[in-house]
Design an enzyme around this catalytic site. Sequence first.
Site, PDB file in Angstrom:
ATOM      1  CG  ASN A 131      -1.727   1.055   1.646  1.00 28.14           C
ATOM      2  OD1 ASN A 131      -2.218   1.702   0.551  1.00 28.14           O
ATOM      3  ND2 ASN A 131      -2.029   1.285   2.735  1.00 28.14           N
ATOM      4  CE  LYS A 171     -21.373   4.808  -7.398  1.00 22.91           C
ATOM      5  NZ  LYS A 171     -21.704   3.689  -7.039  1.00 22.91           N
ATOM      6  CG  ASP A 190      -7.592   2.897  -9.001  1.00 29.23           C
ATOM      7  OD1 ASP A 190      -7.870   2.209  -9.910  1.00 29.23           O
ATOM      8  OD2 ASP A 190      -6.994   2.331  -8.064  1.00 29.23           O
ATOM      9  CG  PHE A 248      -5.984   2.582 -17.364  1.00 29.83           C
ATOM     10  CD1 PHE A 248      -6.824   2.033 -16.644  1.00 29.83           C
ATOM     11  CD2 PHE A 248      -6.118   3.961 -17.259  1.00 29.83           C
ATOM     12  CE1 PHE A 248      -7.957   2.565 -15.999  1.00 29.83           C
ATOM     13  CE2 PHE A 248      -7.129   4.600 -16.746  1.00 29.83           C
ATOM     14  CZ  PHE A 248      -8.113   3.940 -15.859  1.00 29.83           C
ATOM     15  CD  GLU A 249      -2.271   7.980 -22.153  1.00 31.36           C
ATOM     16  OE1 GLU A 249      -1.209   7.506 -21.855  1.00 31.36           O
ATOM     17  OE2 GLU A 249      -2.290   8.873 -22.721  1.00 31.36           O
TER      18      GLU A 249
END
Length: 285
Positions: A137, A164, A160, A265-266
């Site tokens: 982490n 929301k 990430d 991802f991009e």
Amino acid sequence: MSIPPERKMPVSGRAVEDLAFYRTEPVSFVRRGNRLQGRRADAWERTAQKYIIEPPREQADTSVAEGYQFDQEAIYGRKAPLIVEIGSGLGEAMAYAASEHRDKDFLAVEVYRPGLAALMVRVENNELTNVRAVQANAPEVLDSMLPAASADEVWIFFSDPWHKIRHHKRRLIKDSFVKKLERVLVPGGVVRLATDWSNYAEQMREVFDAADAFTSLHPGELAGEDSNLTKVRRLGLEKDEKDPEFIDERGGWAPRFEGRTLTSFEGKALKAGRMIFDLAYRKAL
Ligand SMILES: C[S@@+](CC[C@H](N)C(=O)[O-])C[C@H]1O[C@@H](n2cnc3c(N)ncnc32)[C@H](O)[C@@H]1O
């Protein structure tokens, strides 16, 4: 009170009682499996001992026990500038950069083991000796594992976004995290960020602009009509209401970092018509 086994899980501190927390802060990731298969499993088997750093853990398999310190010279067997990538995903950006800059040391920090195994496949394919990785982490790596003033650059690409509003507290880039970055960067060290989510890009700009220890490398740049924020809002690219009058007067966006290869991802974000925001900040000398 004893903790039920299903909740004795892989994040540290308060997370022992509540999986969504690291000490007093919510974690920025969701747990995904550690299982490896095929080429990734084979590469892991061959490389883990040499390239994967296994710090002592506390309660969780992504934690770093306090007191453990990363000894760069001993680990890489030389003295070289250190680049740390947080959330390295499948390792595409790191493998590219490490093969282009074999004179620098690279450290991947990622909680997702299959991602690190994918990096190990690339390490073998490109015969990279300047890459190491830790499954941990990031806030804990910055708090205790990395010595103060040890990293020349920290890269965080497509962190990430936690869309929301009630999840924004899970975002990695916030005031408390910027303090951690400040500690590990050398004076004059650089943080490079990229995101495909305008609301998170604004948050990144907000927290770094407000941090006394950091200065933008591109103050006021790509503002107004040239700003991707202007384009996103005017065209309603993120499914929000279009605002044809919107203008981002402030700017401060970096040009695309040339050292950042296009990751899958991009690529998906671009294909979906999203805009990319780059930011770069330097720690004071
Ligand atoms: C959206 S992905 C982007 C991956 C990669 N940077 C790219 O551009 O393809 C974000 C990555 O950050 C990792 N991550 C999220 N929070 C983390 C944390 N606290 N510590 C380490 N890695 C984290 C996730 O596991 C995920 O692989």
